[in-house]
Write a protein that holds these residues in place. Structure first.
Motif, mmCIF file in Angstrom:
data_model
loop_
_atom_site.group_PDB
_atom_site.id
_atom_site.type_symbol
_atom_site.label_atom_id
_atom_site.label_comp_id
_atom_site.label_asym_id
_atom_site.label_seq_id
_atom_site.Cartn_x
_atom_site.Cartn_y
_atom_site.Cartn_z
ATOM 1 N N LEU A 30 30.853 99.681 -35.088
ATOM 2 C CA LEU A 30 31.707 99.960 -33.932
ATOM 3 C C LEU A 30 33.157 100.108 -34.357
ATOM 4 O O LEU A 30 33.549 99.726 -35.452
ATOM 5 C CB LEU A 30 31.584 98.825 -32.917
ATOM 6 N N SER A 31 33.938 100.654 -33.456
ATOM 7 C CA SER A 31 35.390 100.709 -33.579
ATOM 8 C C SER A 31 35.959 100.176 -32.271
ATOM 9 O O SER A 31 35.237 100.019 -31.281
ATOM 10 C CB SER A 31 35.857 102.148 -33.811
ATOM 11 N N LEU A 32 37.250 99.914 -32.261
ATOM 12 C CA LEU A 32 37.864 99.376 -31.055
ATOM 13 C C LEU A 32 37.683 100.314 -29.867
ATOM 14 O O LEU A 32 37.354 99.877 -28.769
ATOM 15 C CB LEU A 32 39.348 99.091 -31.304
ATOM 16 N N ILE A 33 37.855 101.604 -30.066
ATOM 17 C CA ILE A 33 37.719 102.545 -28.952
ATOM 18 C C ILE A 33 36.280 102.573 -28.429
ATOM 19 O O ILE A 33 36.040 102.669 -27.222
ATOM 20 C CB ILE A 33 38.217 103.969 -29.327
ATOM 21 N N LYS A 34 35.304 102.441 -29.329
ATOM 22 C CA LYS A 34 33.912 102.402 -28.878
ATOM 23 C C LYS A 34 33.635 101.128 -28.082
ATOM 24 O O LYS A 34 32.917 101.167 -27.078
ATOM 25 C CB LYS A 34 32.962 102.508 -30.066
ATOM 26 N N ALA A 63 37.119 112.164 -24.425
ATOM 27 C CA ALA A 63 36.058 111.273 -23.939
ATOM 28 C C ALA A 63 34.689 111.881 -24.213
ATOM 29 O O ALA A 63 33.754 111.172 -24.610
ATOM 30 C CB ALA A 63 36.247 110.998 -22.447
ATOM 31 N N SER A 64 34.562 113.172 -24.042
ATOM 32 C CA SER A 64 33.292 113.849 -24.298
ATOM 33 C C SER A 64 32.910 113.738 -25.774
ATOM 34 O O SER A 64 31.747 113.450 -26.106
ATOM 35 C CB SER A 64 33.401 115.316 -23.887
ATOM 36 N N GLU A 71 26.547 108.621 -28.604
ATOM 37 C CA GLU A 71 25.151 108.997 -28.348
ATOM 38 C C GLU A 71 24.418 109.194 -29.677
ATOM 39 O O GLU A 71 23.288 108.723 -29.846
ATOM 40 C CB GLU A 71 25.122 110.270 -27.506
ATOM 41 N N ARG A 72 25.072 109.857 -30.610
ATOM 42 C CA ARG A 72 24.489 110.062 -31.945
ATOM 43 C C ARG A 72 24.195 108.728 -32.628
ATOM 44 O O ARG A 72 23.189 108.558 -33.304
ATOM 45 C CB ARG A 72 25.460 110.887 -32.804
ATOM 46 N N ASP A 73 25.080 107.734 -32.402
ATOM 47 C CA ASP A 73 24.928 106.408 -33.014
ATOM 48 C C ASP A 73 23.988 105.491 -32.226
ATOM 49 O O ASP A 73 23.799 104.335 -32.596
ATOM 50 C CB ASP A 73 26.295 105.725 -33.136
ATOM 51 N N GLY A 74 23.443 105.977 -31.131
ATOM 52 C CA GLY A 74 22.518 105.188 -30.331
ATOM 53 C C GLY A 74 23.189 104.151 -29.445
ATOM 54 O O GLY A 74 22.539 103.230 -28.959
ATOM 55 N N LEU A 75 24.478 104.322 -29.201
ATOM 56 C CA LEU A 75 25.221 103.358 -28.384
ATOM 57 C C LEU A 75 25.155 103.673 -26.895
ATOM 58 O O LEU A 75 25.349 102.780 -26.064
ATOM 59 C CB LEU A 75 26.683 103.294 -28.837
ATOM 60 N N VAL A 76 24.943 104.919 -26.569
ATOM 61 C CA VAL A 76 24.824 105.325 -25.168
ATOM 62 C C VAL A 76 23.752 106.402 -25.051
ATOM 63 O O VAL A 76 23.384 107.045 -26.039
ATOM 64 C CB VAL A 76 26.149 105.874 -24.572
ATOM 65 N N VAL A 91 24.912 105.755 -19.924
ATOM 66 C CA VAL A 91 24.180 104.500 -19.824
ATOM 67 C C VAL A 91 24.234 103.788 -21.180
ATOM 68 O O VAL A 91 24.114 104.426 -22.219
ATOM 69 C CB VAL A 91 22.712 104.765 -19.431
ATOM 70 N N VAL A 92 24.392 102.462 -21.154
ATOM 71 C CA VAL A 92 24.406 101.657 -22.369
ATOM 72 C C VAL A 92 23.049 100.960 -22.498
ATOM 73 O O VAL A 92 22.706 100.125 -21.665
ATOM 74 C CB VAL A 92 25.547 100.607 -22.338
ATOM 75 N N PRO A 93 22.273 101.309 -23.538
ATOM 76 C CA PRO A 93 20.971 100.666 -23.720
ATOM 77 C C PRO A 93 21.119 99.210 -24.161
ATOM 78 O O PRO A 93 22.192 98.785 -24.591
ATOM 79 C CB PRO A 93 20.297 101.512 -24.807
ATOM 80 N N ASP A 94 20.034 98.453 -24.055
ATOM 81 C CA ASP A 94 20.058 97.018 -24.352
ATOM 82 C C ASP A 94 20.553 96.707 -25.767
ATOM 83 O O ASP A 94 21.328 95.770 -25.962
ATOM 84 C CB ASP A 94 18.682 96.396 -24.139
ATOM 85 N N ASN A 95 20.116 97.493 -26.768
ATOM 86 C CA ASN A 95 20.550 97.206 -28.142
ATOM 87 C C ASN A 95 22.067 97.349 -28.293
ATOM 88 O O ASN A 95 22.699 96.575 -29.017
ATOM 89 C CB ASN A 95 19.826 98.111 -29.144
#
Length: 135
Positions: A30-34, A63-64, A71-76, A91-95
């Protein structure tokens, strides 16, 4: 630019702090912005790209791009809006929620150390005073 040394020092310190936070969050991917983006999405229902841009105080294209990376990193993930298929909801998945919780622990730890070592209130007060004089 010696005459603006105080301004320069504050801005450099802010950049250094952001770099430190990004470095501490890096092992989590992660990064701070993420983290800010994830927290804003989790705190609200039905967040769109435009909403996120507003919440992060950035342009819609920024933002896009951020959402695409996340999304590529599986965060949303994105899902279609129920009534307007042209709009995607983020949407933010459980992981990713688990990663967010871990990242908030990292940020709390850094925040606690900053508070112990530095009178943040004085800086905030100084900036507030200068801001009021400008009004």
């Amino acid at each position: 630019m010696e005459q603006f040394e105080n301004i320069r020092s504050v801005l450099v310190a802010g950049n250094d702090l952001r770099s430190l936070l990004d470095k501490r969050l890096e092992p989590l991917g992660l990064s701070l912005i993420k983290v800010w983006a994830l927290q804003n999405i989790v705190d609200r229902d039905d967040v769109t790209i435009s909403d996120l841009a507003h919440l992060l105080d950035c342009g819609r294209s920024n933002a896009s791009q951020l959402v695409e990376r996340m999304e590529r990193d599986g965060l949303v993930t994105r899902k279609a809006h129920l009534t307007d298929r042209r709009v995607s909801l983020i949407v933010v998945p459980d992981n990713a929620r688990e990663l967010l919780a871990s990242s908030l622990k990292v940020l709390r730890d850094v925040d606690r150390h900053i508070g112990a070592e530095f009178d943040v209130g004085s800086l905030v007060g100084a900036v507030d005073t200068v801001s009021k004089k400008r009004s």
